[in-house]
Design a protein around this motif. Sequence first.
Motif, PDB file in Angstrom:
ATOM      1  N   ALA C 322       0.870  -1.343   0.180  1.00 24.56           N
ATOM      2  CA  ALA C 322       0.079  -0.062  -0.006  1.00 24.56           C
ATOM      3  C   ALA C 322       0.814   1.176  -0.005  1.00 24.56           C
ATOM      4  O   ALA C 322       1.178   1.984   1.005  1.00 24.56           O
ATOM      5  CB  ALA C 322      -0.982  -0.108   1.088  1.00 24.56           C
ATOM      6  N   ASP C 323       1.474   1.651  -1.235  1.00 23.96           N
ATOM      7  CA  ASP C 323       2.040   2.960  -1.223  1.00 23.96           C
ATOM      8  C   ASP C 323       1.362   3.827  -1.892  1.00 23.96           C
ATOM      9  O   ASP C 323       0.058   3.809  -2.080  1.00 23.96           O
ATOM     10  CB  ASP C 323       3.366   2.492  -2.259  1.00 23.96           C
ATOM     11  N   GLU C 324       1.973   5.104  -2.105  1.00 19.78           N
ATOM     12  CA  GLU C 324       1.307   6.213  -2.626  1.00 19.78           C
ATOM     13  C   GLU C 324       0.390   5.882  -3.693  1.00 19.78           C
ATOM     14  O   GLU C 324      -0.803   6.115  -3.805  1.00 19.78           O
ATOM     15  CB  GLU C 324       2.075   7.452  -2.917  1.00 19.78           C
ATOM     16  N   ALA C 325       1.031   5.148  -4.701  1.00 21.94           N
ATOM     17  CA  ALA C 325       0.622   4.922  -6.041  1.00 21.94           C
ATOM     18  C   ALA C 325      -0.884   4.088  -5.895  1.00 21.94           C
ATOM     19  O   ALA C 325      -2.028   4.288  -6.417  1.00 21.94           O
ATOM     20  CB  ALA C 325       1.263   4.326  -6.959  1.00 21.94           C
ATOM     21  N   TYR C 326      -0.961   2.915  -4.838  1.00 21.12           N
ATOM     22  CA  TYR C 326      -1.822   2.115  -4.730  1.00 21.12           C
ATOM     23  C   TYR C 326      -3.099   2.794  -4.005  1.00 21.12           C
ATOM     24  O   TYR C 326      -4.159   2.789  -4.444  1.00 21.12           O
ATOM     25  CB  TYR C 326      -1.273   0.824  -3.913  1.00 21.12           C
ATOM     26  N   LEU C 327      -2.532   3.595  -3.037  1.00 21.48           N
ATOM     27  CA  LEU C 327      -3.816   4.463  -2.397  1.00 21.48           C
ATOM     28  C   LEU C 327      -4.502   5.294  -3.255  1.00 21.48           C
ATOM     29  O   LEU C 327      -5.532   5.173  -3.330  1.00 21.48           O
ATOM     30  CB  LEU C 327      -3.191   5.059  -1.096  1.00 21.48           C
ATOM     31  N   LYS C 328      -3.762   5.727  -4.062  1.00 22.45           N
ATOM     32  CA  LYS C 328      -4.359   6.924  -4.964  1.00 22.45           C
ATOM     33  C   LYS C 328      -5.443   6.163  -6.014  1.00 22.45           C
ATOM     34  O   LYS C 328      -6.478   6.480  -6.336  1.00 22.45           O
ATOM     35  CB  LYS C 328      -3.311   7.813  -5.824  1.00 22.45           C
ATOM     36  N   GLU C 329      -4.854   4.980  -6.493  1.00 23.89           N
ATOM     37  CA  GLU C 329      -5.471   4.267  -7.464  1.00 23.89           C
ATOM     38  C   GLU C 329      -6.915   3.615  -6.639  1.00 23.89           C
ATOM     39  O   GLU C 329      -7.925   3.677  -7.205  1.00 23.89           O
ATOM     40  CB  GLU C 329      -4.706   3.053  -7.880  1.00 23.89           C
ATOM     41  N   SER C 330      -6.534   3.342  -5.542  1.00 27.33           N
ATOM     42  CA  SER C 330      -7.815   2.760  -4.803  1.00 27.33           C
ATOM     43  C   SER C 330      -8.826   3.746  -4.694  1.00 27.33           C
ATOM     44  O   SER C 330      -9.953   3.536  -4.238  1.00 27.33           O
ATOM     45  CB  SER C 330      -7.552   2.076  -3.390  1.00 27.33           C
ATOM     46  N   ILE C 331      -8.445   5.161  -4.439  1.00 30.61           N
ATOM     47  CA  ILE C 331      -9.580   6.237  -4.252  1.00 30.61           C
ATOM     48  C   ILE C 331     -10.033   6.600  -5.457  1.00 30.61           C
ATOM     49  O   ILE C 331     -11.539   6.699  -5.567  1.00 30.61           O
ATOM     50  CB  ILE C 331      -8.734   7.418  -3.808  1.00 30.61           C
ATOM     51  N   THR C 332      -9.381   6.489  -6.533  1.00 29.65           N
ATOM     52  CA  THR C 332      -9.956   6.950  -8.133  1.00 29.65           C
ATOM     53  C   THR C 332     -10.546   5.860  -8.569  1.00 29.65           C
ATOM     54  O   THR C 332     -11.400   6.005  -9.577  1.00 29.65           O
ATOM     55  CB  THR C 332      -9.029   7.877  -8.679  1.00 29.65           C
ATOM     56  N   ASP C 333      -9.942   4.644  -8.348  1.00 29.89           N
ATOM     57  CA  ASP C 333     -10.612   3.517  -9.212  1.00 29.89           C
ATOM     58  C   ASP C 333     -10.506   2.234  -8.105  1.00 29.89           C
ATOM     59  O   ASP C 333      -9.846   1.290  -8.246  1.00 29.89           O
ATOM     60  CB  ASP C 333      -9.721   2.998 -10.354  1.00 29.89           C
ATOM     61  N   PRO C 334     -11.646   2.318  -7.243  1.00 26.73           N
ATOM     62  CA  PRO C 334     -11.655   1.408  -6.023  1.00 26.73           C
ATOM     63  C   PRO C 334     -11.619  -0.271  -6.558  1.00 26.73           C
ATOM     64  O   PRO C 334     -11.102  -1.028  -5.496  1.00 26.73           O
ATOM     65  CB  PRO C 334     -12.956   1.681  -5.409  1.00 26.73           C
TER      66      PRO C 334
END
Lengths: 581, 225, 367
Positions: C322-334
């Motif tokens: 769960a790095d920055e890229a993964y967290l951001k992806e999970s917000i914009t494309d859960p």
Amino acid sequence: MAYVHDAEKEALHQPHSFWSKYVWSQDHKVIAIQYSLIAIFAGIIALVLSAMMRMQIGFPGSLEFMDANTYYQAMTMHGMIMVIYLLTALFLGGFGNYMIPLMVGARDMVFPFVNMLSVWFYFLSVIILLASFFVPGGPTGAGWTLYPPQAITAGTPGMEWGIILMLVSLLVFIIAATMGGLNYVTTVIQARTYGMTLLRMPLTVWGIFMATILALLAFPALFVSGVMMLLDRTIGTSFFMPEMISMGQQTDYDGGSPILFQHLFWFFGHPEVYIVALPAFGMISDILSVHSRKKVFGYKMMVWAIVAIGVLSFIVWAHHMYVSGMNPYFGFFFATTTLIIAVPTAIKVYNWVLTLWKGDIHMTVPLLFAVAFIFTFLAGGLTGLFLGNVIVDIPLSDTYFVVAHFHMVMGVAPVLVVFGSIYHWFPKITGRMMNDKIGMWHFWITFLGTYAIYFPMHYLGILGMPRRYYDSTAYEFIPQSAHDLNAFITIAALIVGAAQVLFIYNMIHSAFKGKESGPNPWNAASLEWQTPQTPPVHGNWGEKLPVVHRWPYDYSVPGVKEDFVPQNVSEQELEANKVKL
Amino acid sequence: MTAAQLMKTSGFESVGGGANEWQETPEVIALRAKTGLRILMAVITSLFFLFIVSFLIRSQIADWEHLSAPWKPLANPWPLWINTGALVLASIFLQWSRISSRKQEARRTVETLVLAGFFSLVFIGGQLAVWQQLMSLGYFVSTNPANSFFYLLTGLHGLHLAGGLMAWCKTVVKAWRGMPIKQLSSSIELCAMYWHYLLGLWFVLLGLLTSSPETYAALVRLCGL
Amino acid sequence: MALAIILVVLLIGSTIFQFVNPWSATPVASNWGSIDNIIVITSVITGIFFVGITLFVVYALVKFRHRGPSENGQHQASYEPDSKKLEWWLTGITTVGICALLAPGLVVYDDFVHVPEGATEVEVVGKQWMWSFRLPGEDGKLGHAKVKLIGMDNPFGLDPDDPNGQDDLLINTNVLHLPIDKPVKMVLRSLDVLHNFYVPQIRAKMDMVPGQVSYFWFTPTKEGRYEILCAEYCGVAHYNMKGHMIIDSAENYQAWLSEQPTFASSLVSGSDDGGVEQGRQLAESSGCFACHSIDGSKSLGPTWKGLFGKTEVLMDGTTVVADEAYLKESITDPNAKMVKDYAPVMVAYPLSDSQLDALVEYIKSTP
């Protein structure tokens, strides 16, 4: 308009091929069976959905695939299918179609072509509805009331395509119901046979007739709200959508009124309860009379009660909205009208009970279902007095008390009538009896099982357990015993659900292998049992229409040998048949 | 008291529909179609009544920008009046056709029937032109609830007329094929009823859409909403 | 016969159940104990009808059951039992029963719709799927609020130009405190869909409708901590829209009240901590906490406590850090990379890049 002439031509041509006889048929009896089979098919789907929901409520997490989305989708589709696509379609399209022409002595519905269109539009609406299971996002999970803004905003499952298909399906269904309804009403008004006065019609016809009038006038309200919501969803109008945020973002909606939707929805929704209940009232009256060999107690009062309930049902709708945030002063008016409607309803219950009184009660399967209906309807109706009284509704609304109440009064009670009626009229429809033994088993499991489901459920509501909760284990005020009770209810529900296999089997088996019934196995007096052939053929009455000489409840007439006198027997014929006392 | 006596005292003794109409003569069938149409008109009335009530309730919310306000396109609704004229003519011609058919004047019946359809098409075309004009001015369906209701009500009214035109087409085809005037007359009768009804409905809608917001407020108060 | 016996058994069973079942109402904690009294009256009256009618059915089933073919040509059933008089009597009795329910009910309802003079206004704000509250400040008046004004730094949508709103106390958590024995008028507002403010022990409830304000009133009568539920279906996490209402003694309430920030102070706060505070506000205003806890407790979605840098097992068995890229992806494309054992219930949040940064900073800051 122009179709009248087609209908005229059509009536002269007896259908010959399989397709014109069973598929594109304009015979009201075939259409009725088509309606019923589609409705029962939809009902089975809704039953399975309810079993899935109950598993989640009774045993949270026991079904792998049952997440919150699926749960709410199952809940929504269960409710909508049961209310609209099963009960409404079955009572009006199924029983209405089959019974009205036979009971009033007509050859068919007055507009057979429109009648055929009606069933095909209904079929189309079911197809559209079921298609929503296969679109991206799945069917709508907005709850069967489809309240905006939630129904068409993010955070509700199926807001992508499911809700659109649901609304389109409802609009198509309304068109189908209107086409059918025009037929039923016009047939009752204009196609009664000689001697069939309005007050010689069986209560079944009265119930269906009044229910159809309600349907014709109330469904437009659903149509109106459906069209406006569809526009809100697809092109971004703001009929119902207020200024709001969605998922933390501002939306373009402004000024719409969610309460307006609720008013429109319940202006349809409350009469809808009686669209289901009134045919059930009528049919149960007839079944009670036939099987207790006695005329219906207070026939005229029964007719007026049906009319009064029908009229009053249009001015009670906001009792579904006591806590909706509408002007609270409306509560005084709607509580009063709601409790007034209890009076004609109570009269009906008394008269059913008094029909049994001093009768000659034959404990047949239809009679068992009829008595079970009285008991269930009584329980469900009395809990309605809690919810109709505005102040009592405030703690109880949106709890399991409501769920238990409406399932008893417009779920189980009408379904018991459906069962009783099918056992009762099956011999006329197929010429064969249904199996009594399986029928008894089916009756006992269904009656006792549903009572075990819904009676204790009221207490969960009094406890304060909210409805439409995917999982309520996290709440401290709900004791473990309540969850145990839910598990018990689930088990009862699964048993009742599984027992319906008995009924389906009985129907299919008896239709082909059942005992031959003869034309009138229950010795009933009303006209539908006096057809020259059983099952009745196209045109119903052979060369000449029957002439009606009396009302449909001449049972146990003193001085007559048989304990019933068919409606088409004249005084002279009766005179010749009398035995000396 | 026997059942027969009970029935006699019931007040429903008149056999009404039952006595005269149990043989399916053309007259009986025509009467049934008329009854069916009347019930259909009751349903349509219920539909528009509920739309109008929704319209009135929605019009009381602050974001409503009424189309007949002085600076708005419907302040001077002459295109709507032209369309109304066309619909009135359609109704008149249908009535004419109805009277002619009763008098067995075959030629006159068909001529006026065709004219009635023509003017109905003019009405629908005119309504679409008004839509076009509104859109070119930037008044789209979802711009404001007042616009939404305008398109919705005129559109639904137009659709009902289009439904009527389908029946009209069938009647014209029958006439074309030389159906005797006697049989034709019942279809014309029904068309005329329906057209008069839609004309009346249109007057109600026109009145509603061109009234002032004060009228709505007064109406809403009158209904106690 | 069997049916008659079973009906009697059901009747006796139901009556016993009514008195000895363990699922009675929660103990009342407000003045609306009067509603409970009406429920009792209603239960008694309907109970009498229920028992009476069912017993009559039982009697009829036993007494008038079919007794085989008639011998003397007499029919067993009577032909003439219609009785106008009986019908009118029954109608009369029913009407009396109905009035006996309705009249006291309407009296209490009249009480319910009339808010007493001097009731304190408390605003409840609902949104998917969390509660927040607003109390009038010293002026005793709530300021004007509008959904269109809602933004990052103004989650309530208060009008900054309205002097009445400046001293309003904003309670941006799910916990509301109220003083005992003081009547309160709950002013209900929703920012998105329908909700319903429901505390079982208070008995009263009311829908919250976006675009309008609804209300009800009550007087708390018992100190304690009560659960707030949403009682109007509001989307997929409806069942998880939980809050608490704490009824305090007057002193404790004052102590709590003095800690709450006013609207004016929230406008000037804005410290520079690398976006953590902005992220927290964003999480609050977007309703993230309805499904993601920050204390490690289990909820609809994975907890944020210690989430950053953690290795998560996905649905297909693969793992992801769960790095920055993964967290951001999970917000914009859960639904792109779903963590195992969680349902795909989250919708995509189209946040701006700076908002995403702030939110991730905040998630990082929850150790």
